[in-house]
Design a protein around this motif. Sequence first.
Motif, PDB file in Angstrom:
ATOM      1  N   ALA A 281       0.839  -1.200   0.000  1.00 60.95           N
ATOM      2  CA  ALA A 281       0.000   0.000   0.000  1.00 60.95           C
ATOM      3  C   ALA A 281       0.876   1.253   0.000  1.00 60.95           C
ATOM      4  O   ALA A 281       0.616   2.203  -0.739  1.00 60.95           O
ATOM      5  CB  ALA A 281      -0.921  -0.002   1.216  1.00 60.95           C
ATOM      6  N   GLY A 282       1.926   1.234   0.818  1.00 62.11           N
ATOM      7  CA  GLY A 282       2.836   2.378   0.879  1.00 62.11           C
ATOM      8  C   GLY A 282       3.464   2.645  -0.480  1.00 62.11           C
ATOM      9  O   GLY A 282       3.523   3.789  -0.944  1.00 62.11           O
ATOM     10  N   ALA A 283       3.908   1.566  -1.158  1.00 58.98           N
ATOM     11  CA  ALA A 283       4.548   1.723  -2.461  1.00 58.98           C
ATOM     12  C   ALA A 283       3.557   2.251  -3.483  1.00 58.98           C
ATOM     13  O   ALA A 283       3.878   3.142  -4.276  1.00 58.98           O
ATOM     14  CB  ALA A 283       5.131   0.383  -2.921  1.00 58.98           C
ATOM     15  N   ALA A 284       2.319   1.725  -3.425  1.00 61.31           N
ATOM     16  CA  ALA A 284       1.297   2.172  -4.378  1.00 61.31           C
ATOM     17  C   ALA A 284       1.008   3.653  -4.177  1.00 61.31           C
ATOM     18  O   ALA A 284       0.922   4.422  -5.140  1.00 61.31           O
ATOM     19  CB  ALA A 284       0.022   1.351  -4.200  1.00 61.31           C
ATOM     20  N   LEU A 285       0.886   4.072  -2.911  1.00 59.95           N
ATOM     21  CA  LEU A 285       0.610   5.482  -2.638  1.00 59.95           C
ATOM     22  C   LEU A 285       1.789   6.354  -3.040  1.00 59.95           C
ATOM     23  O   LEU A 285       1.611   7.437  -3.607  1.00 59.95           O
ATOM     24  CB  LEU A 285       0.308   5.682  -1.150  1.00 59.95           C
ATOM     25  CG  LEU A 285      -0.997   5.055  -0.642  1.00 59.95           C
ATOM     26  CD1 LEU A 285      -1.088   5.187   0.871  1.00 59.95           C
ATOM     27  CD2 LEU A 285      -2.190   5.725  -1.297  1.00 59.95           C
ATOM     28  N   ALA A 286       3.004   5.862  -2.771  1.00 57.46           N
ATOM     29  CA  ALA A 286       4.200   6.655  -3.076  1.00 57.46           C
ATOM     30  C   ALA A 286       4.308   6.898  -4.578  1.00 57.46           C
ATOM     31  O   ALA A 286       4.786   7.946  -5.011  1.00 57.46           O
ATOM     32  CB  ALA A 286       5.441   5.942  -2.558  1.00 57.46           C
ATOM     33  N   SER A 287       3.854   5.917  -5.382  1.00 60.33           N
ATOM     34  CA  SER A 287       3.961   6.078  -6.832  1.00 60.33           C
ATOM     35  C   SER A 287       3.000   7.128  -7.349  1.00 60.33           C
ATOM     36  O   SER A 287       3.126   7.621  -8.453  1.00 60.33           O
ATOM     37  CB  SER A 287       3.651   4.745  -7.519  1.00 60.33           C
ATOM     38  OG  SER A 287       4.512   3.753  -7.025  1.00 60.33           O
ATOM     39  N   ARG A 288       1.983   7.456  -6.545  1.00 60.49           N
ATOM     40  CA  ARG A 288       0.952   8.385  -6.999  1.00 60.49           C
ATOM     41  C   ARG A 288       1.244   9.830  -6.648  1.00 60.49           C
ATOM     42  O   ARG A 288       0.498  10.715  -7.024  1.00 60.49           O
ATOM     43  CB  ARG A 288      -0.380   8.039  -6.334  1.00 60.49           C
ATOM     44  CG  ARG A 288      -1.105   6.941  -7.008  1.00 60.49           C
ATOM     45  CD  ARG A 288      -2.167   6.379  -6.079  1.00 60.49           C
ATOM     46  NE  ARG A 288      -2.686   5.158  -6.640  1.00 60.49           N
ATOM     47  CZ  ARG A 288      -3.668   5.120  -7.524  1.00 60.49           C
ATOM     48  NH1 ARG A 288      -4.235   6.222  -7.908  1.00 60.49           N
ATOM     49  NH2 ARG A 288      -4.092   3.980  -8.019  1.00 60.49           N
TER      50      ARG A 288
END
Lengths: 560, 312
Positions: A281-288
């Motif tokens: 989830a952290g990685a997905a949010l960071a990519s956004r």
Amino acid sequence: MSAPTLDVARRAPAGRTAPPQTSASAAALAGTGYLLRFMLRRNWVRLTVWTGALVLFCGYYVVAISAVYVTAADRQNRAAAMTNAGGTLLAGPGYGLENYTIGAMFTNEMALWLIALLATMNILQIARNTRAEEASGRSELVRALPVGRHAASVAAFLVVVIADVAFVVFGSALLIGPGQLAPADTFTLMTGVGLTALVFAGITTVTSQLTVHSRAASGLAFAVLAAAVLIRGIGDIQERHGSWLSWFSPIAWTQQTRAYVDVRLWPLAVSLVAIVVALAAGAALASRRDHGGALLQGRIGRADAAPSLAGPFALVFRQQRGTLLWWLVGCVAMFGPAGLFLGADSGSAIKDIAGQNSLTAEIFGSDPIAAFLAIMMLHNALAVAVFTTAAVLRVKPEEDEGRLGLSLSRALSRTSSLLAHLAVAGIGALVLLLLGGALPLWVGTLLSGSDTSLLVLLTSGGAFALGIGVLIAFTAVLYAWLPKATPLAWVLCGLVIVERFFGSVLDMPTVIKALSPFYWVGNYPKDPIDPVNLIGLGAATAVLLALAVTGFRRRDINAG
Amino acid sequence: MSQNPVDIIDLHKSFGSVKALDGLQLTVRPGEVAGFLGPNGAGKSTTIRVLLGLQRPDSGTAKLFGGDAWNDAVALHRRLAYVPGDVSLWPNLTGGEAIDYLTRLHTTSGNRAQLKRRKAALLEHFELDPTKKARTYSKGNRQKVALVAAFLVDPELYIFDEPTSGLDPLMEAVFTDNVQQVKNAGKSVLLSSHILSEVEKLCDTVTIIRSGRTVESGTLAELRHLTRTTVSVLVAQDPAAITTIPGVHDVTTTVGSGATRVDLSVDNARMGAVLTALTRLDVRGLTATPPSLEELFMRHYGSERDLEAVSR
């Protein structure tokens, strides 16, 4: 002759020369190893102190407890004290209470605290190495190098993994060696503690994507930790060995391994899954999001200050009111329900426990209700001690980052600047003690049909406030005379907590116990308060305050 | 009331074994814009911190309006405004709130409506959006907040510590305008900088410090006296005679069709001799450039740089 920056650039890129098609994911992690080494070098003292202290604490606790509770009968007395709601809230689900071995006791009573402390370290570390770096603009320099988008997050996570593994390995060694606990159970329990703490590291990785400020990121993660403590407590109070509600708390995923009773491994898998989910989830949010940006956007504010924003007190209050509000919510949520348990039924239950045996009789005395209130008020006061120390210490970055110097360049005296800061901490402490502790506890008992005097609770809160006064003034003296040593304030704060929780269990010398201001407050309302002690605390506060002001007026201001 | 706004005599200050100030002298007279020049680490910021009573000198005197900078800090600060070189603001306050807070520390009374008008005007000059939280401001915008907060209070003395770092050239011009205005209003200014053009444009006097010590101070005219003028001249005759005059340096000659171009620099004291010699050479064209502060500056730090270069 190679300059260090070039060296970095050469080592950092997706150097493992991955084939082009996989380069996107490899590039996102480029430079992780380099950043990991850098973070370890920057934080090794903190990490060593944190994990070292926790490891030693594990070993010392087990050795000490073995010495104090020698026979099975002694330990059963202790087990009886852990069956009530208060005991369950502050310990565990109660596995092994029937045959309370040292191991069962360690798991039931210490797992919660070890998780909370290790998770605290993880939360602070993650926020410090990711969001704080980004907020300060330092990571911009790093990201301009061939370093991947996720490299910093992953490296920060690996840092806490290393620290937590060290805790698990060395802690287990102490428990198995000098502590003489069963190896398999020990390793399961300690791995559980480490994994649950890593869940909170994962949660911090997520919250760091949400807010611009590291304080807000760690604050959100701490809120989740507090909720986890509360949910687990309520769930376990509902049902011995935990209800369905308990399982919503990561803390249960360690406690439910039933170490030293009937050990099982699978609850650890829940933690593992949660870690993976949080990181994904952290990685997905960071990519956004943009670098330096956040998913929760800041609002615009007023172009002109409210008339009330005049003077240093108003400014400090403005900066700290949010934190204070959250602490107040937490205290009310903690101590309101605690009061509810003092209803007619629970009251008699506590009386039953008190009548069970000599040790519990000693703990609860002739008035079990008063003893319960004393314990609750103490917990509130200890939480307030932590709040206050943190609140006073916020004066340090004000100075180091140059804001204090800017204020002092105007017509503002050093004395009023310092006192404003201390006053905000002191008033915050009073609010938390009276409105966060005494009042909700009283309302709780009232709702559950018990009759407790509000005056008694307010007196207790007031007495603790004098103790807090000493903490505030002591921190101020450190800040005024030894600004570099200001973090040592946590040592006194820690001593206060350890003395109250473990002072008698660990057989602490009176000389050391007497250093803790709360030692002089005692166990009111279970035991009467000695007014002389309170006068002494007040006098100590006044003297330390005068000393702090004198020192602060004399020294150089670090103007950033 | 002819007390100098700033009077520093033989100031010493050490941090451990490091001597930050080593006998510094600095004066700002009433109505004067004083430039305070020195390379990084020369002690400019330390001097200003001592003046603001933030740091206590080891020895020497630091006086503001005749009062002791350390003992009378609060009272003296009512008469000055300070802008640091690297402004740090309260992250959860907007720029507008920070300006108001700082202003209110300064003046307890004052005409509210007039203050508000002036604030609006300054915000417009500096093109600053006061509704943004300080944590979202760039360095330049934080600098503007401090500048607005300083110009808003209308004190007798302004102390600027490298105030334009982070400002773009347009905003630098706005800053220069505002300093000109307060100068015209008879206020005193201490401007620490290492941007020479800024100092040259604004300052009446210049104090140059190095390693915590004053190495040169005076009006710009006085200091220029110590330096060389650059002369470029077009002559019809052979210019060899000029090169032998004492005080002439760096001669280059370019032979063109019908005339020879000579570039040289001259110690100001020897200018007369050079002009006399030139009249005999059938001058076709002449330009003389006064020495820039840049050259002045380089002369004082040049030697240090050279030393460093040698030791490498």
